[in-house]
Design a protein around this motif. Structure first.
Motif, PDB file in Angstrom:
ATOM      1  N   ALA A  96       0.836  -1.202   0.000  1.00 10.89           N
ATOM      2  CA  ALA A  96       0.000   0.000   0.000  1.00 10.89           C
ATOM      3  C   ALA A  96       0.871   1.252   0.000  1.00 10.89           C
ATOM      4  O   ALA A  96       1.945   1.279   0.617  1.00 10.89           O
ATOM      5  N   PHE A  97       0.382   2.274  -0.674  1.00  8.38           N
ATOM      6  CA  PHE A  97       1.093   3.540  -0.781  1.00  8.38           C
ATOM      7  C   PHE A  97       0.099   4.659  -0.498  1.00  8.38           C
ATOM      8  O   PHE A  97      -1.013   4.665  -1.032  1.00  8.38           O
ATOM      9  N   TYR A  98       0.523   5.596   0.340  1.00  8.26           N
ATOM     10  CA  TYR A  98      -0.330   6.712   0.708  1.00  8.26           C
ATOM     11  C   TYR A  98       0.434   8.016   0.537  1.00  8.26           C
ATOM     12  O   TYR A  98       1.614   8.089   0.873  1.00  8.26           O
ATOM     13  N   PRO A  99      -0.253   9.077   0.109  1.00 10.30           N
ATOM     14  CA  PRO A  99       0.404  10.387   0.159  1.00 10.30           C
ATOM     15  C   PRO A  99       0.588  10.787   1.619  1.00 10.30           C
ATOM     16  O   PRO A  99      -0.136  10.322   2.503  1.00 10.30           O
ATOM     17  N   ASP A 100       1.550  11.640   1.868  1.00 10.89           N
ATOM     18  CA  ASP A 100       1.836  12.035   3.250  1.00 10.89           C
ATOM     19  C   ASP A 100       0.602  12.588   3.952  1.00 10.89           C
ATOM     20  O   ASP A 100       0.410  12.388   5.161  1.00 10.89           O
ATOM     21  N   SER A 101      -0.237  13.282   3.211  1.00  8.29           N
ATOM     22  CA  SER A 101      -1.419  13.918   3.813  1.00  8.29           C
ATOM     23  C   SER A 101      -2.427  12.902   4.324  1.00  8.29           C
ATOM     24  O   SER A 101      -3.295  13.236   5.142  1.00  8.29           O
ATOM     25  N   MET A 102      -2.348  11.663   3.848  1.00  5.07           N
ATOM     26  CA  MET A 102      -3.329  10.642   4.215  1.00  5.07           C
ATOM     27  C   MET A 102      -2.765   9.605   5.187  1.00  5.07           C
ATOM     28  O   MET A 102      -3.548   8.825   5.745  1.00  5.07           O
ATOM     29  N   LYS A 103      -1.489   9.587   5.397  1.00  2.00           N
ATOM     30  CA  LYS A 103      -0.911   8.559   6.265  1.00  2.00           C
ATOM     31  C   LYS A 103      -1.491   8.644   7.661  1.00  2.00           C
ATOM     32  O   LYS A 103      -1.556   9.709   8.273  1.00  2.00           O
ATOM     33  N   GLY A 104      -1.930   7.496   8.169  1.00  3.55           N
ATOM     34  CA  GLY A 104      -2.515   7.417   9.487  1.00  3.55           C
ATOM     35  C   GLY A 104      -4.007   7.693   9.532  1.00  3.55           C
ATOM     36  O   GLY A 104      -4.646   7.491  10.568  1.00  3.55           O
ATOM     37  N   ARG A 105      -4.581   8.118   8.416  1.00  3.39           N
ATOM     38  CA  ARG A 105      -6.000   8.471   8.419  1.00  3.39           C
ATOM     39  C   ARG A 105      -6.854   7.449   7.717  1.00  3.39           C
ATOM     40  O   ARG A 105      -8.084   7.462   7.852  1.00  3.39           O
ATOM     41  N   LEU A 106      -6.232   6.592   6.938  1.00  2.00           N
ATOM     42  CA  LEU A 106      -7.018   5.588   6.240  1.00  2.00           C
ATOM     43  C   LEU A 106      -6.173   4.350   6.003  1.00  2.00           C
ATOM     44  O   LEU A 106      -4.950   4.398   6.096  1.00  2.00           O
ATOM     45  N   VAL A 107      -6.871   3.258   5.719  1.00  2.00           N
ATOM     46  CA  VAL A 107      -6.206   1.987   5.436  1.00  2.00           C
ATOM     47  C   VAL A 107      -6.849   1.376   4.205  1.00  2.00           C
ATOM     48  O   VAL A 107      -8.077   1.196   4.162  1.00  2.00           O
ATOM     49  N   VAL A 108      -6.043   1.057   3.236  1.00  2.00           N
ATOM     50  CA  VAL A 108      -6.531   0.432   2.006  1.00  2.00           C
ATOM     51  C   VAL A 108      -6.209  -1.053   2.045  1.00  2.00           C
ATOM     52  O   VAL A 108      -5.183  -1.468   2.595  1.00  2.00           O
ATOM     53  N   SER A 109      -7.087  -1.844   1.473  1.00  2.00           N
ATOM     54  CA  SER A 109      -6.874  -3.286   1.387  1.00  2.00           C
ATOM     55  C   SER A 109      -7.551  -3.812   0.129  1.00  2.00           C
ATOM     56  O   SER A 109      -8.357  -3.106  -0.491  1.00  2.00           O
ATOM     57  N   ARG A 110      -7.212  -5.026  -0.241  1.00  2.00           N
ATOM     58  CA  ARG A 110      -7.839  -5.634  -1.406  1.00  2.00           C
ATOM     59  C   ARG A 110      -7.878  -7.145  -1.231  1.00  2.00           C
ATOM     60  O   ARG A 110      -7.061  -7.727  -0.499  1.00  2.00           O
ATOM     61  N   ASP A 111      -8.835  -7.757  -1.917  1.00  3.21           N
ATOM     62  CA  ASP A 111      -8.988  -9.205  -1.932  1.00  3.21           C
ATOM     63  C   ASP A 111      -8.994  -9.612  -3.393  1.00  3.21           C
ATOM     64  O   ASP A 111      -9.975  -9.386  -4.104  1.00  3.21           O
ATOM     65  N   ASN A 112      -7.883 -10.186  -3.846  1.00  2.00           N
ATOM     66  CA  ASN A 112      -7.758 -10.515  -5.271  1.00  2.00           C
ATOM     67  C   ASN A 112      -8.687 -11.639  -5.696  1.00  2.00           C
ATOM     68  O   ASN A 112      -9.037 -11.729  -6.873  1.00  2.00           O
ATOM     69  N   VAL A 113      -9.069 -12.482  -4.756  1.00  2.00           N
ATOM     70  CA  VAL A 113      -9.987 -13.577  -5.106  1.00  2.00           C
ATOM     71  C   VAL A 113     -11.396 -13.030  -5.315  1.00  2.00           C
ATOM     72  O   VAL A 113     -12.079 -13.384  -6.279  1.00  2.00           O
ATOM     73  N   LYS A 114     -11.819 -12.162  -4.420  1.00  2.00           N
ATOM     74  CA  LYS A 114     -13.156 -11.585  -4.520  1.00  2.00           C
ATOM     75  C   LYS A 114     -13.213 -10.387  -5.477  1.00  2.00           C
ATOM     76  O   LYS A 114     -14.290  -9.853  -5.739  1.00  2.00           O
TER      77      LYS A 114
END
Length: 123
Positions: free
Chosen positions: A57-75
């Motif tokens: 996962a990669f976040y811009p500095d302005s977003m770090k700590g404020r959100l979490v991204v995830s993905r499920d490649n099977v679904k």
């Protein structure tokens, strides 16, 4: 054909949280870089998170700590958890996809495929 559809938006009070979802279809999901963007009224579109096929996962500095991204490649799903929402987070949130044959997701700036968006309103 490639299709992306977001869901999970809505109205929330300041300080609250939301989880947005994006389902993909019509493409080899595991070979794509996925991202979340947002666009507030009268503002430029802003990239808020990127996630590669290997779940980096990669976040811009302005977003770090404020959100979490995830993905499920099977679904064929991607998610973003938005925390401590503030009125300035009010925007349309979009998911996007870009083929990633050379595993350079963290450097990807252009995305070919977009969902219609889901509205988040914070009051």
């Amino acid at each position: 054909h490639v299709q992306l559809v977001e869901s999970g938006g809505g109205s929330v009070q300041a300080g609250g949280s939301l989880r947005l979802s994006c389902v993909g279809s019509g493409f080899e999901y595991g070979g794509y870089c996925m991202a979340w963007f947002r666009q507030a009224p009268a503002k430029d579109r802003e990239k808020i998170a990127v996630i590669s096929h290997d779940l980096s996962a990669f976040y811009p500095d302005s977003m770090k700590g404020r959100l979490v991204v995830s993905r499920d490649n099977v679904k064929k799903m991607m998610y973003v958890r938005l925390n401590n929402l503030m009125p300035e987070d009010t925007a349309m949130y979009y998911c996007a996809a870009e083929p990633d044959p050379f595993s350079r997701c963290g450097l990807t700036t252009e995305f070919a495929y977009w969902g219609p968006g889901t509205q988040v309103t914070v009051s």
